[in-house]
Design an enzyme around this catalytic site. Structure first.
Site, PDB file in Angstrom:
ATOM      1  N   ASP A   1      63.725  27.653  80.864  1.00 32.51           N
ATOM      2  CA  ASP A   1      64.795  26.733  81.239  1.00 32.51           C
ATOM      3  C   ASP A   1      65.483  27.317  82.470  1.00 32.51           C
ATOM      4  O   ASP A   1      66.205  28.311  82.380  1.00 32.51           O
ATOM      5  CB  ASP A   1      65.781  26.586  80.079  1.00 32.51           C
ATOM      6  CG  ASP A   1      66.972  25.705  80.414  1.00 32.51           C
ATOM      7  OD1 ASP A   1      67.030  25.170  81.541  1.00 32.51           O
ATOM      8  OD2 ASP A   1      67.851  25.547  79.543  1.00 32.51           O
TER       9      ASP A   1
ATOM     10  N   ASP B   1      70.467  26.645  73.954  1.00 30.35           N
ATOM     11  CA  ASP B   1      71.213  25.395  73.935  1.00 30.35           C
ATOM     12  C   ASP B   1      70.260  24.203  73.919  1.00 30.35           C
ATOM     13  O   ASP B   1      69.041  24.365  73.876  1.00 30.35           O
ATOM     14  CB  ASP B   1      72.174  25.315  75.131  1.00 30.35           C
ATOM     15  CG  ASP B   1      71.455  25.403  76.476  1.00 30.35           C
ATOM     16  OD1 ASP B   1      70.223  25.209  76.519  1.00 30.35           O
ATOM     17  OD2 ASP B   1      72.120  25.662  77.497  1.00 30.35           O
TER      18      ASP B   1
ATOM     19  N   HIS C   1      56.968  35.264  64.301  1.00 34.03           N
ATOM     20  CA  HIS C   1      55.661  35.912  64.207  1.00 34.03           C
ATOM     21  C   HIS C   1      55.496  36.722  62.929  1.00 34.03           C
ATOM     22  O   HIS C   1      54.367  36.939  62.485  1.00 34.03           O
ATOM     23  CB  HIS C   1      55.432  36.793  65.438  1.00 34.03           C
ATOM     24  CG  HIS C   1      55.126  36.008  66.665  1.00 34.03           C
ATOM     25  ND1 HIS C   1      53.853  35.822  67.143  1.00 34.03           N
ATOM     26  CD2 HIS C   1      55.939  35.313  67.509  1.00 34.03           C
ATOM     27  CE1 HIS C   1      53.883  35.061  68.226  1.00 34.03           C
ATOM     28  NE2 HIS C   1      55.141  34.748  68.477  1.00 34.03           N
TER      29      HIS C   1
END
Length: 331
Positions: free
Chosen positions: A248, A256, A72
């Site tokens: 995730d 990962d 950002h």
């Protein structure tokens, strides 16, 4: 003949002066270099590293924040810590724009700045703190150590008015995403690797409910939809409520390559995740990174390095802020 000789001598003198001036400017502004603070604040990088570790132990989500900050800030015209500036009566902070929704933990960057000011007052820039905290945050999340140069100086103004011209939105086409990053010198595999940052952290429901309501996006994996609906039960969620889905579910705290396996299985939360896995320009790299974490880390490190060196202020440009959220002239 004498006139020609005088002219030639004058030309040589002018050239010599120009060269001396150029060399002097180079000495004043070496640009970004490895270990920029080795003479002025030798402990600077160690202090940042230790502070990042300490803060991560206390507040796990700080590492996600450090990683988002580099996108950002460095992605909007310059790596100059303009992101960190608070709003004033005349200017809006980049932190308060729609693109910055969900950014947090800025107060902990001030904690790092205060530790550096105690050791070396007025030496280390907020721009370098932002970049190096991202580097060390990546390591805390299980990612690669990326040697990054230092020597950035801090900007004096917010760039809120141009944020949307530089930072792509999660609903924009993959073409726009590739174009925006290409403008900074980041190639297609680099973009695919950077979006691997979605391996960690979370996505707020307000950013994904359009894929669930009024009808579920048929591209989503049905087995994943049930979890998404459970976490985001409202079609119009309260933006102030803490409603989110982990990017995730398998390894939510680890950077990962599981992200790539997820999006190939239609478990990407955002439109851009889905497009990354299906567009013919990016899909081959998604597949390659899904198979090889080493390849993902290699491309990720290259892209982060390019991003961190995007048009920095160096030499005598900008300033070294006393406080990261306020320009010195307002301090």
């Amino acid at each position: 003949m004498v006139t020609k000789a005088l002219f030639f001598f004058a030309l040589l003198s002018f050239s010599a002066v120009s060269l001396r001036t150029a060399f002097a400017e180079d000495e004043k502004d070496p640009g970004l270099v490895v270990n920029f603070y080795k003479d002025t604040c030798p402990q600077a990088e160690d202090i940042i590293r230790e502070q990042v570790k300490l803060l991560y132990k206390r507040h796990k989500n700080t590492a996600f924040s450090w990683l988002r900050n580099i996108f950002h800030d460095c992605g909007v015209q310059s790596c100059d810590a303009s992101l960190l500036l608070d709003s004033t009566r005349r200017t809006l902070s980049e932190k308060e724009t729609d693109r910055s929704f969900g950014l947090r933990n800025f107060r902990y960057l001030e904690t790092i700045k205060e530790a550096l000011e105690r050791e070396c007052p007025g030496v280390v820039s907020c721009a370098d703190i932002l970049v190096l905290s991202a580097r060390d945050g990546i390591v805390a999340l299980g990612g690669p150590h990326i040697p990054l140069k230092t020597g950035r100086r801090d900007g004096r103004k917010s760039r809120a008015e141009v944020v949307e011209q530089y930072l792509p939105d999660h609903n924009e086409s993959i073409s726009v995403v590739l174009e925006r990053f290409a403008a900074m010198g980041i190639d297609t595999p680099g973009v695919v690797a950077l979006l691997g940052s979605h391996s960690v952290g979370r996505t707020h429901c307000v950013k994904l409910v359009h894929r669930l309501y009024p009808e579920v996006d048929p591209e989503l994996n049905p087995n994943h939809v049930e979890h998404m609906l459970y976490k985001c039960p409202d079609a119009i969620p309260d933006p102030k409520a803490v409603q989110y889905v982990r990017n995730d579910r398998g390894t939510p705290m680890i950077l990962d390559n599981n992200y790539y396996r997820n999006i190939l299985d239609n478990k990407g939360l955002l439109i851009v995740d889905h497009q990354l896995a299906t567009d013919k320009r990016t899909k081959p790299y998604v597949k390659k990174m899904a198979k090889s974490q080493d390849y993902f880390f290699k491309e990720f490190a290259k892209a982060i390095t390019i991003l961190s060196e995007n048009n920095p202020l160096t030499g005598t440009k900008g300033e070294i802020r006393k406080q990261c959220n306020v320009a010195n002239k307002l301090h």
